[in-house]
Write a protein that holds these residues in place. Structure first.
Motif, PDB file in Angstrom:
ATOM      1  N   ASN A 160      18.867  -1.150 -15.654  1.00 58.41           N
ATOM      2  CA  ASN A 160      18.706  -1.264 -14.208  1.00 58.41           C
ATOM      3  C   ASN A 160      20.016  -1.815 -13.646  1.00 58.41           C
ATOM      4  O   ASN A 160      20.410  -2.928 -13.989  1.00 58.41           O
ATOM      5  CB  ASN A 160      17.554  -2.220 -13.864  1.00 58.41           C
ATOM      6  N   ASN A 167      20.764  -3.207 -11.078  1.00 56.31           N
ATOM      7  CA  ASN A 167      20.637  -4.486 -10.358  1.00 56.31           C
ATOM      8  C   ASN A 167      20.719  -5.685 -11.302  1.00 56.31           C
ATOM      9  O   ASN A 167      20.935  -6.808 -10.869  1.00 56.31           O
ATOM     10  CB  ASN A 167      19.304  -4.526  -9.598  1.00 56.31           C
ATOM     11  N   ASP A 168      20.520  -5.440 -12.619  1.00 52.16           N
ATOM     12  CA  ASP A 168      20.544  -6.533 -13.591  1.00 52.16           C
ATOM     13  C   ASP A 168      21.892  -6.696 -14.272  1.00 52.16           C
ATOM     14  O   ASP A 168      22.067  -7.607 -15.080  1.00 52.16           O
ATOM     15  CB  ASP A 168      19.483  -6.281 -14.678  1.00 52.16           C
ATOM     16  N   GLU A 207      20.815  -5.178  -3.470  1.00 50.49           N
ATOM     17  CA  GLU A 207      20.034  -4.502  -4.514  1.00 50.49           C
ATOM     18  C   GLU A 207      20.100  -2.993  -4.313  1.00 50.49           C
ATOM     19  O   GLU A 207      19.928  -2.497  -3.193  1.00 50.49           O
ATOM     20  CB  GLU A 207      18.580  -4.973  -4.448  1.00 50.49           C
ATOM     21  N   LYS A 225      12.783 -11.400  -5.919  1.00 49.54           N
ATOM     22  CA  LYS A 225      13.648 -10.244  -6.191  1.00 49.54           C
ATOM     23  C   LYS A 225      15.095 -10.671  -6.351  1.00 49.54           C
ATOM     24  O   LYS A 225      15.824 -10.139  -7.189  1.00 49.54           O
ATOM     25  CB  LYS A 225      13.548  -9.225  -5.043  1.00 49.54           C
ATOM     26  N   LYS A 251      15.945 -13.036  -9.758  1.00 47.79           N
ATOM     27  CA  LYS A 251      15.941 -12.214 -10.978  1.00 47.79           C
ATOM     28  C   LYS A 251      15.805 -13.043 -12.263  1.00 47.79           C
ATOM     29  O   LYS A 251      16.751 -13.169 -13.026  1.00 47.79           O
ATOM     30  CB  LYS A 251      17.223 -11.380 -11.052  1.00 47.79           C
ATOM     31  N   LYS A 267      13.708 -13.850 -15.950  1.00 44.04           N
ATOM     32  CA  LYS A 267      12.992 -13.077 -16.971  1.00 44.04           C
ATOM     33  C   LYS A 267      11.484 -13.262 -16.792  1.00 44.04           C
ATOM     34  O   LYS A 267      11.030 -14.312 -16.337  1.00 44.04           O
ATOM     35  CB  LYS A 267      13.417 -13.555 -18.356  1.00 44.04           C
ATOM     36  N   GLU A 306       9.281 -16.444 -15.318  1.00 40.46           N
ATOM     37  CA  GLU A 306       8.544 -16.299 -14.062  1.00 40.46           C
ATOM     38  C   GLU A 306       7.086 -16.709 -14.251  1.00 40.46           C
ATOM     39  O   GLU A 306       6.494 -17.367 -13.386  1.00 40.46           O
ATOM     40  CB  GLU A 306       8.626 -14.863 -13.562  1.00 40.46           C
TER      41      GLU A 306
END
Length: 466
Positions: free
Chosen positions: A61, A63-64, A93, A449, A452, A454, A458
């Motif tokens: 991804n 975004n990561d 993002e 969001k 971010k 893991k 979370e």
């Protein structure tokens, strides 16, 4: 005879034609070679993709990805900087493959190579186009949302953004929401943008907008080396009163004396119990004091220069009781210490009760310390997870005693006190990110969001959220 003459003429004709062809091909080869060497810098940078070592790709991804992750995919440092800036401009993002493809630092060839591994939808929802079209499109009349391009900024002349109100930023060309976010960013920095560098770091301001404003900014070029964000935004915690220490003997002071040193009543009582029960009435060394789990390392270092351990104040061993007195005392203690642990709340269990249950002093202290840091246990697994504890005994405790978490403090990410975020074991590593992002995104869903974390972290954090 004319026949030999004709053959000779034909031979010369074809030889000349072949020579001309060879010269022409040589010229074309030279021209193409020279043209290749004269490629513009951007083309050369694109060619660099083929020079990087071919790596095995796997699903990801975008975004990561960190800066180093993008480099590992074969992008140069300059290209990575452009990609990350583009990511900020589109809202922090990437929402689709199509949006990522528009980044001009990613060539069509490179995108085709990466596309099968990108974990993003093919296209964004239509509203995301309207929201993020402040980034220049790649052009072309077939671009479907061209009508939503960003308004051009109107610069009033030389200006100091520290003196600008929300209305001033709106008049310049920002939306009301953007203007509000810029001012919140200024509050986060401590009430001033400090420098052009810090002003540029505001993620609301795109690279293009900053380039247009930069010549007119009345701010220093560089940020002072000693500058640091104090993170006092929305802080609800009062400043602790400074303790005026004086020399003291820890074996002589009572509950009130420990409270004057900055401890709460509960902490002071734990220190006295630790001294009187575990150490038989006296602190004999500085290490004895440091080992008390309610005295932090920082607090101990503060007190250390003022501690006086006078051997004359050490309590001596009590005279031996007679056999009959010992039996009476032992029987009385046993009757007093019999605890029905099925009626004990693990969030209220005391140090003495943990010792009675079978834990050693270190394990009991560790469990109470961990419970205090968490603000209370929410599930039974947390007790087993306590560091350096007898797991079998802990399992026995949670199957015997009950757990009431109704009094454990819980907050939303947007409203949680800063001190709580920074000291709670589950939140402290993400605290700065949460505090920063909630300035402009006061909704928990958006904060999740942006920070971010893991999934396993979370899940733990959500135990203490409303």
């Amino acid at each position: 005879m004319r026949l030999p003459l004709q053959i000779s003429a034909a031979k010369n004709y074809f030889l000349g034609l072949a020579t001309s062809g060879a010269i022409m091909l040589g010229g074309l080869f030279y021209f193409n070679s020279a043209k290749t060497d004269e490629r513009p810098p951007d083309s050369l940078e694109t060619v660099n993709y083929t020079k990087t070592e071919k790596k095995e790709l796997s699903e990801f991804n975008p975004n990561d990805l960190s800066e180093s992750d993008w480099k590992n995919l074969g992008f140069s440092e300059r290209q990575v900087a452009t990609i990350l800036k583009y990511k900020n401009v589109v809202g922090g993002e990437f929402t689709s493959k199509e949006q990522l493809k528009k980044c001009y630092s990613i060539s069509e060839e490179k995108y085709s190579e990466l596309e099968p591994y990108i974990l993003l939808p093919e296209k964004s929802p239509s509203d995301s186009y309207q929201r993020f079209t402040n980034y220049p499109s790649n052009g072309g009349s077939n671009y479907p949302y061209r009508a939503y391009e960003k308004k051009s900024l109107t610069i009033p002349g030389k200006f100091n953004p520290d003196h600008f109100t929300a209305d001033d930023f709106v008049k310049m060309g920002f939306t009301e929401k953007q203007a509000s976010s810029i001012l919140k960013y200024k509050v986060y920095l401590g009430g001033s943008f400090i420098s052009k560098e810090k002003f540029k770091d505001c993620f609301i301001i795109s690279e293009e907008q900053y380039r247009k404003m930069e010549p007119y900014l009345l701010l220093p070029e560089k940020t002072p080396e000693n500058f640091s964000v104090k993170n006092n935004y929305r802080s609800n915690s009062p400043e602790k009163a400074k303790i005026a220490y004086q020399n003291f003997d820890p074996n002589l002071i009572d509950l009130a004396g420990w409270q004057k040193l900055g401890f709460s009543e509960k902490q002071a009582q734990v220190i006295i119990n630790y001294r009187d029960r575990n150490l038989k009435g006296s602190f004999k060394t500085l290490d004895d004091i440091a080992r008390c789990f309610v005295i932090s390392e920082e607090k101990f270092e503060e007190m250390k220069p003022y501690i006086l351990l006078n051997p004359e104040n050490f309590k001596t061993t009590l005279p031996k009781k007679s056999f009959s007195e010992s039996l009476v005392t032992k029987a009385a203690n046993e009757s007093e210490s019999k605890t029905d642990f099925s009626k004990v709340d693990i969030n209220q269990i005391s140090y003495k009760q943990l010792i009675e249950f079978g834990f050693d002093e270190k394990s009991a202290a560790m469990m109470l310390s961990y419970r205090k840091k968490l603000g209370g246990f929410v599930n039974r697994q947390q007790i087993i997870d306590t560091y350096d504890i007898d797991k079998n005994l802990a399992q026995k405790l949670i199957s015997t005693a009950y757990l009431d978490d109704s009094k454990v403090a819980k907050y939303t990410l947007a409203e949680a006190p800063e001190d709580w975020l920074k000291t709670h074991p589950y939140f402290k590593y993400s605290a700065d990110k949460i505090i920063y992002h909630r300035i402009t995104n006061p909704e928990d869903r958006k904060i999740w969001k942006l920070i971010k974390v893991k999934p396993e972290y979370e899940a733990k954090m959500r135990l203490y959220l409303k």
